[in-house]
Design a protein around this motif. Structure first.
Motif, mmCIF file in Angstrom:
data_model
loop_
_atom_site.group_PDB
_atom_site.id
_atom_site.type_symbol
_atom_site.label_atom_id
_atom_site.label_comp_id
_atom_site.label_asym_id
_atom_site.label_seq_id
_atom_site.Cartn_x
_atom_site.Cartn_y
_atom_site.Cartn_z
ATOM 1 N N ARG A 89 0.908 -1.358 -0.049
ATOM 2 C CA ARG A 89 0.071 0.061 -0.136
ATOM 3 C C ARG A 89 0.838 1.363 0.083
ATOM 4 N NH1 ARG A 89 -5.374 0.652 3.530
ATOM 5 N NH2 ARG A 89 -6.201 -1.315 2.942
ATOM 6 N N ALA A 90 0.481 2.111 -0.665
ATOM 7 C CA ALA A 90 1.145 3.630 -0.770
ATOM 8 C C ALA A 90 1.616 4.038 0.510
ATOM 9 C CB ALA A 90 0.408 4.684 -1.692
ATOM 10 N N SER A 91 0.475 3.978 1.481
ATOM 11 C CA SER A 91 0.540 4.586 2.749
ATOM 12 C C SER A 91 1.703 4.008 3.592
ATOM 13 C CB SER A 91 -1.010 4.281 3.662
ATOM 14 O OG SER A 91 -0.860 2.832 3.839
ATOM 15 N N GLY A 92 2.184 2.918 3.261
ATOM 16 C CA GLY A 92 3.334 2.065 3.902
ATOM 17 C C GLY A 92 4.541 2.715 3.611
ATOM 18 N N LEU A 93 4.689 3.533 2.603
ATOM 19 C CA LEU A 93 5.871 3.960 2.113
ATOM 20 C C LEU A 93 6.474 5.257 2.812
ATOM 21 C CD1 LEU A 93 5.275 1.963 -0.182
ATOM 22 C CD2 LEU A 93 6.583 3.316 -1.693
ATOM 23 N N THR A 94 7.760 5.475 2.837
ATOM 24 C CA THR A 94 8.375 6.815 3.637
ATOM 25 C C THR A 94 8.034 7.997 2.418
ATOM 26 O OG1 THR A 94 10.187 6.470 2.281
ATOM 27 C CG2 THR A 94 10.118 5.399 4.279
ATOM 28 N N ALA A 95 8.295 9.123 2.928
ATOM 29 C CA ALA A 95 8.238 10.393 2.294
ATOM 30 C C ALA A 95 9.002 10.353 0.801
ATOM 31 C CB ALA A 95 8.538 11.512 3.058
ATOM 32 N N ASP A 96 10.157 9.813 0.772
ATOM 33 C CA ASP A 96 10.905 9.384 -0.606
ATOM 34 C C ASP A 96 10.329 8.599 -1.231
ATOM 35 O OD1 ASP A 96 12.963 10.857 0.642
ATOM 36 O OD2 ASP A 96 14.436 9.075 0.650
ATOM 37 N N GLY A 97 9.570 7.524 -0.768
ATOM 38 C CA GLY A 97 8.917 6.395 -1.540
ATOM 39 C C GLY A 97 7.699 6.786 -2.219
ATOM 40 N N PRO A 140 10.431 18.709 -7.423
ATOM 41 C CA PRO A 140 10.009 17.629 -7.147
ATOM 42 C C PRO A 140 10.703 16.777 -6.294
ATOM 43 C CG PRO A 140 10.882 17.233 -9.128
ATOM 44 C CD PRO A 140 11.029 18.541 -8.964
ATOM 45 N N LEU A 141 12.043 17.228 -5.939
ATOM 46 C CA LEU A 141 12.960 16.512 -5.119
ATOM 47 C C LEU A 141 13.157 17.190 -3.730
ATOM 48 C CD1 LEU A 141 15.707 15.222 -7.889
ATOM 49 C CD2 LEU A 141 13.237 14.265 -7.302
ATOM 50 N N THR A 142 12.492 18.142 -3.303
ATOM 51 C CA THR A 142 12.567 18.706 -2.361
ATOM 52 C C THR A 142 12.384 17.869 -0.959
ATOM 53 O OG1 THR A 142 11.197 20.567 -3.333
ATOM 54 C CG2 THR A 142 11.530 20.563 -0.941
ATOM 55 N N VAL A 143 11.581 16.888 -1.073
ATOM 56 C CA VAL A 143 11.511 15.961 0.022
ATOM 57 C C VAL A 143 12.345 14.734 0.281
ATOM 58 C CG1 VAL A 143 9.021 16.671 0.723
ATOM 59 C CG2 VAL A 143 9.473 14.891 -0.927
ATOM 60 N N ILE A 144 13.369 14.651 -0.939
ATOM 61 C CA ILE A 144 14.205 13.596 -1.107
ATOM 62 C C ILE A 144 15.465 13.673 -0.666
ATOM 63 C CG2 ILE A 144 15.102 12.000 -3.004
ATOM 64 C CD1 ILE A 144 12.242 11.563 -3.724
ATOM 65 N N HIS A 174 21.452 11.937 -1.330
ATOM 66 C CA HIS A 174 21.886 10.998 -2.142
ATOM 67 C C HIS A 174 20.972 10.425 -3.048
ATOM 68 C CE1 HIS A 174 24.275 7.625 -3.513
ATOM 69 N NE2 HIS A 174 23.308 6.748 -3.191
ATOM 70 N N LEU A 175 19.655 10.340 -2.667
ATOM 71 C CA LEU A 175 18.817 9.888 -3.816
ATOM 72 C C LEU A 175 18.373 10.983 -4.621
ATOM 73 C CD1 LEU A 175 16.983 7.214 -3.943
ATOM 74 C CD2 LEU A 175 15.322 8.316 -2.759
ATOM 75 N N LYS A 176 18.290 11.975 -4.339
ATOM 76 C CA LYS A 176 18.044 13.158 -5.266
ATOM 77 C C LYS A 176 19.038 13.124 -6.435
ATOM 78 C CE LYS A 176 16.953 17.534 -3.263
ATOM 79 N NZ LYS A 176 17.246 18.805 -2.420
ATOM 80 N N LEU A 230 18.055 10.256 -8.718
ATOM 81 C CA LEU A 230 16.883 10.580 -9.635
ATOM 82 C C LEU A 230 17.006 11.609 -10.454
ATOM 83 C CD1 LEU A 230 14.073 10.438 -6.570
ATOM 84 C CD2 LEU A 230 14.393 8.684 -8.665
ATOM 85 N N ARG A 231 17.827 12.557 -10.147
ATOM 86 C CA ARG A 231 17.941 13.483 -10.985
ATOM 87 C C ARG A 231 18.836 13.059 -12.529
ATOM 88 N NH1 ARG A 231 20.810 17.742 -8.194
ATOM 89 N NH2 ARG A 231 22.681 16.873 -8.907
ATOM 90 N N SER A 232 19.593 12.283 -12.070
ATOM 91 C CA SER A 232 20.274 11.558 -13.330
ATOM 92 C C SER A 232 19.146 10.506 -14.256
ATOM 93 C CB SER A 232 21.522 10.527 -12.973
ATOM 94 O OG SER A 232 22.178 11.264 -11.841
#
Ligand code: ADP
Ligand code: MG
Length: 359
Positions: A136-144, A167-171, A174-176, A179-181
């Motif tokens: 379920r989407a609710s189980g994911l972190t803010a990143d997810g 879109p990457l404000t809450v990420i 490192h993941l930022k 995702l950008r790449s």
């Protein structure tokens, strides 16, 4: 896909009672070429979100027209424009699975379930969501959750453009970077127009082929990262792009050459005609160097940043930043500096003078 054009677009939000409207966007004439990777760069409050919402149709501009491939869409609703938009904060259906969230934009348009499956799996793979598809989407972190939002923006292949609003404000950082790449890679694969909003110059310069710089509701320059660095048309571009930003110093003009303090500066070609307004000279810290003869300065601070050093200098009351290679030494007495004439620009009321006055 479409070429998106703004013709004389201005926008003012309804003002509080009894007050004059303030324009959040001044006159904007801008073309977003089909398939381009654009960054829309500017500080908070300069009108980036307003501009995106006008493209997607969430907002109708108070004046002007929006054209997609030459056809006017100004009054068309979002649903008729085929635009995907990813917002700053995740927009997901918490009770649905990750798979269903990603599938939603496709099922909504009646896509065959087999193709839905394929496409969702492909996007999930790209965003590292494969293991979470059944959750379920609710189980994911803010990143997810934000990855789901990105996925929903990217899943359709029939869109005119994909708009990303910071879109990457809450990420996390490192993941930022990852995702950008990925977004850049994806742009190269699918070739759909992408407009990526950010207030971060590094993000803008790494993602985009063309950067659109906004300041107080106006597009002040559109250019490649190199153009913005070498030829800032507006003092804001000089100051906002680069680290540290361009030095902007008061000047006067004598015989077509700028004078800073009592120092006559060399520039590429002399300024012709009379300038009315606030006059300034712009020089990037990278193009300032020590010389035997030149502008006398005091060295206030030397910061060692590894491969280079940033110096803070003063000449009378003016502060000048300078960037120097790590192996260069700071003169011990009577330091003087010069500005590289090829990179010394004159600004009048914040706009570069060369194009307007020089031949
Ligand atoms: P950015 O996305 O670059 O931070 P915005 O487009 O959100 O900027 O805002 C541009 C200007 O319009 C700001 O001065 C902001 O306060 C104003 N503004 C934004 N949304 C609204 C609104 N719904 N009502 C009134 N003013 C708004
Ligand atoms: Mg915004």
């Amino acid at each position: 896909m479409a070429r998106i054009r703004f013709r004389d677009v201005r926008h003012a939000y309804p003002p509080p009672k009894g007050q004059e409207p303030v324009y959040a966007l001044n006159e904007i004439n801008q073309v977003w070429e089909d398939g381009g990777a654009y960054a829309l760069l500017g500080p908070s409050g300069c009108g980036k979100t307003t501009l995106l919402n006008i493209i997607s149709g969430l907002l109708t501009p108070s004046e002007g027209e929006i054209l997609f491939d030459g056809k006017e869409v100004t009054d068309l609703p979002t649903s008729a424009r085929q635009i995907a938009q990813v917002f700053q904060f995740p927009v997901v259906y918490d009770t649905m699975s990750v798979f269903d969230n990603l599938a939603f934009p496709l099922r909504n348009r009646g896509m065959d379930e087999k193709l839905v499956q394929q496409r969702v799996e492909q996007i999930a793979e790209m965003l590292d969501l494969t293991d979470n598809l059944k959750k379920r989407a609710s189980g994911l972190t803010a990143d997810g959750k934000q990855k789901i939002s990105l996925g929903r923006g990217l899943v359709r292949s029939d869109v005119n453009a994909i708009l990303f609003d910071e879109p990457l404000t809450v990420i996390d950082p490192h993941l930022k970077w990852q995702l950008r790449s990925k977004l850049k890679e994806l742009h190269q694969q699918v070739g759909v127009t992408m407009i990526y909003v950010t207030h971060d110059q590094v993000e803008a310069l790494t993602f985009a082929e063309k950067v659109v710089v906004m300041y107080e509701g106006t597009v002040v320059q559109v250019g490649t990262p190199v153009e913005l660095f070498n030829h800032p048309r507006h003092t804001f571009v000089g100051y906002f792009i680069g680290s540290p930003g361009m030095n902007v110093l008061p000047c006067s003009i004598d015989g077509g050459q700028p004078v800073f303090g009592k120092n006559l500066l060399n520039i590429e070609s002399r300024i012709k005609g009379q300038l009315q307004g606030k006059l300034e000279v712009g020089i990037r810290p990278e193009f300032v160097e020590f010389a035997d003869d030149g502008i006398p300065v005091r060295i206030e601070k030397v910061e060692d940043l590894g491969r280079y050093q940033v110096l803070t200098l003063t000449h009378e009351a003016e502060i000048i930043k300078m960037v120097m290679a790590e192996d260069q030494t700071v003169p011990s007495e009577n330091p003087k500096i010069q500005f590289d004439p090829h990179h010394t620009k004159v600004y009048c009321d914040d706009w570069v003078v060369e194009e307007a006055v020089n031949e």
